[in-house]
Design a protein around this motif. Sequence first.
Motif, PDB file in Angstrom:
ATOM      1  N   MET A 215       0.847  -1.304  -0.244  1.00  0.00           N
ATOM      2  CA  MET A 215      -0.254  -0.308   0.278  1.00  0.00           C
ATOM      3  C   MET A 215       1.383   0.992   0.022  1.00  0.00           C
ATOM      4  O   MET A 215       2.137   1.469   0.484  1.00  0.00           O
ATOM      5  CB  MET A 215      -1.118   0.071   1.052  1.00  0.00           C
ATOM      6  N   SER A 216       0.950   2.265  -0.847  1.00  0.00           N
ATOM      7  CA  SER A 216       1.082   3.549  -0.641  1.00  0.00           C
ATOM      8  C   SER A 216       0.215   4.620  -1.034  1.00  0.00           C
ATOM      9  O   SER A 216      -1.324   3.865  -2.178  1.00  0.00           O
ATOM     10  CB  SER A 216       2.501   3.493  -1.851  1.00  0.00           C
ATOM     11  N   GLN A 217       0.303   6.016  -0.651  1.00  0.00           N
ATOM     12  CA  GLN A 217      -0.367   6.888  -0.685  1.00  0.00           C
ATOM     13  C   GLN A 217       0.537   8.042  -0.736  1.00  0.00           C
ATOM     14  O   GLN A 217       1.342   8.198  -0.392  1.00  0.00           O
ATOM     15  CB  GLN A 217      -1.818   6.935   0.063  1.00  0.00           C
ATOM     16  N   VAL A 218       0.325   9.277  -1.470  1.00  0.00           N
ATOM     17  CA  VAL A 218       0.738  10.032  -1.692  1.00  0.00           C
ATOM     18  C   VAL A 218       0.305  11.777  -1.539  1.00  0.00           C
ATOM     19  O   VAL A 218      -1.104  11.318  -1.997  1.00  0.00           O
ATOM     20  CB  VAL A 218       1.227   9.727  -3.349  1.00  0.00           C
ATOM     21  N   LYS A 219       0.656  12.476  -0.769  1.00  0.00           N
ATOM     22  CA  LYS A 219       0.513  13.677  -0.586  1.00  0.00           C
ATOM     23  C   LYS A 219       1.508  14.668  -1.700  1.00  0.00           C
ATOM     24  O   LYS A 219       2.260  14.687  -1.834  1.00  0.00           O
ATOM     25  CB  LYS A 219       0.669  14.236   0.365  1.00  0.00           C
ATOM     26  N   ILE A 220       0.790  15.480  -1.654  1.00  0.00           N
ATOM     27  CA  ILE A 220       1.376  16.523  -3.504  1.00  0.00           C
ATOM     28  C   ILE A 220       0.917  18.493  -2.764  1.00  0.00           C
ATOM     29  O   ILE A 220       0.088  18.145  -2.520  1.00  0.00           O
ATOM     30  CB  ILE A 220       1.329  16.267  -4.331  1.00  0.00           C
ATOM     31  N   TYR A 221       2.125  18.853  -1.879  1.00  0.00           N
ATOM     32  CA  TYR A 221       2.291  19.968  -1.545  1.00  0.00           C
ATOM     33  C   TYR A 221       2.202  21.003  -2.489  1.00  0.00           C
ATOM     34  O   TYR A 221       3.873  20.883  -3.244  1.00  0.00           O
ATOM     35  CB  TYR A 221       2.367  19.927  -0.217  1.00  0.00           C
ATOM     36  N   GLY A 222       1.564  22.212  -2.533  1.00  0.00           N
ATOM     37  CA  GLY A 222       2.125  23.253  -3.421  1.00  0.00           C
ATOM     38  C   GLY A 222       1.546  24.863  -3.688  1.00  0.00           C
ATOM     39  O   GLY A 222       0.506  24.232  -2.815  1.00  0.00           O
ATOM     40  N   VAL A 223       2.447  25.653  -4.079  1.00  0.00           N
ATOM     41  CA  VAL A 223       1.619  26.820  -4.123  1.00  0.00           C
ATOM     42  C   VAL A 223       0.479  26.321  -5.378  1.00  0.00           C
ATOM     43  O   VAL A 223       0.475  26.209  -6.168  1.00  0.00           O
ATOM     44  CB  VAL A 223       2.190  27.619  -4.325  1.00  0.00           C
ATOM     45  N   ARG A 224      -0.781  27.171  -4.534  1.00  0.00           N
ATOM     46  CA  ARG A 224      -2.420  26.669  -5.840  1.00  0.00           C
ATOM     47  C   ARG A 224      -1.867  27.001  -6.791  1.00  0.00           C
ATOM     48  O   ARG A 224      -2.002  26.475  -7.442  1.00  0.00           O
ATOM     49  CB  ARG A 224      -3.474  27.210  -5.273  1.00  0.00           C
ATOM     50  N   GLU A 225      -1.518  28.371  -7.466  1.00  0.00           N
ATOM     51  CA  GLU A 225      -1.043  28.449  -8.871  1.00  0.00           C
ATOM     52  C   GLU A 225      -0.471  28.103  -9.799  1.00  0.00           C
ATOM     53  O   GLU A 225      -0.018  28.044 -10.467  1.00  0.00           O
ATOM     54  CB  GLU A 225      -1.027  30.710  -8.529  1.00  0.00           C
ATOM     55  N   HIS A 226       1.267  27.467  -8.950  1.00  0.00           N
ATOM     56  CA  HIS A 226       1.727  26.941  -9.736  1.00  0.00           C
ATOM     57  C   HIS A 226       1.245  25.177 -10.016  1.00  0.00           C
ATOM     58  O   HIS A 226       1.911  24.379 -10.595  1.00  0.00           O
ATOM     59  CB  HIS A 226       3.581  26.627  -9.028  1.00  0.00           C
ATOM     60  N   LEU A 227       1.047  24.278  -9.012  1.00  0.00           N
ATOM     61  CA  LEU A 227       0.676  23.337  -8.687  1.00  0.00           C
ATOM     62  C   LEU A 227      -0.619  22.976  -9.714  1.00  0.00           C
ATOM     63  O   LEU A 227      -0.687  22.142 -10.439  1.00  0.00           O
ATOM     64  CB  LEU A 227       0.429  23.159  -7.514  1.00  0.00           C
ATOM     65  N   LEU A 228      -1.475  23.338  -9.463  1.00  0.00           N
ATOM     66  CA  LEU A 228      -2.826  22.548 -10.537  1.00  0.00           C
ATOM     67  C   LEU A 228      -2.826  23.021 -11.677  1.00  0.00           C
ATOM     68  O   LEU A 228      -3.452  22.029 -12.394  1.00  0.00           O
ATOM     69  CB  LEU A 228      -4.196  24.053 -10.038  1.00  0.00           C
ATOM     70  N   PRO A 229      -2.135  23.784 -12.158  1.00  0.00           N
ATOM     71  CA  PRO A 229      -1.885  24.012 -13.583  1.00  0.00           C
ATOM     72  C   PRO A 229      -0.658  22.425 -14.026  1.00  0.00           C
ATOM     73  O   PRO A 229      -0.908  21.896 -15.886  1.00  0.00           O
ATOM     74  CB  PRO A 229      -0.759  25.351 -14.258  1.00  0.00           C
TER      75      PRO A 229
END
Length: 129
Positions: free
Chosen positions: A1-15
């Motif tokens: 089992m593996s899950q990934v959380k990805i964090y970043g500034v919305r305006e740069h990560l969303l695109p």
Amino acid sequence: MSQVKIYGVREHLLPIRDQLSEVIHSCVVDALQFPADKRAHRFFYLEKADFFVPATASERYVILEFMMMEGRTVETKKRLIHLLYERICTQLSLANTDLEICILESPAQNWGFRGMTGDEIKLSYKVNV
């Protein structure tokens, strides 16, 4: 089992969300030998004011946090990290100073899914790789 959380500034990560998810998944499939249809990614979009970044990073800074059952070898985890840097930095034009990765592991009995604990369930893939 593996899950990934990805964090970043919305305006740069969303695109880049969809492409980043594809690249991360390709690394997990190759390094951890996951089935192609097994993906659990969670994106956490932060406002600039809520995401302090190291002085060496830009506003494109991304943190990847992998939560996994124990069992992978050191070599397997290093392979995953190296593949992530290679593919993400190349395919998304992200500087290696804008990517940080952490693998967090816990015993299988600490996981619960499909009504069972991780040490009780029969998986379609190997954890000990």
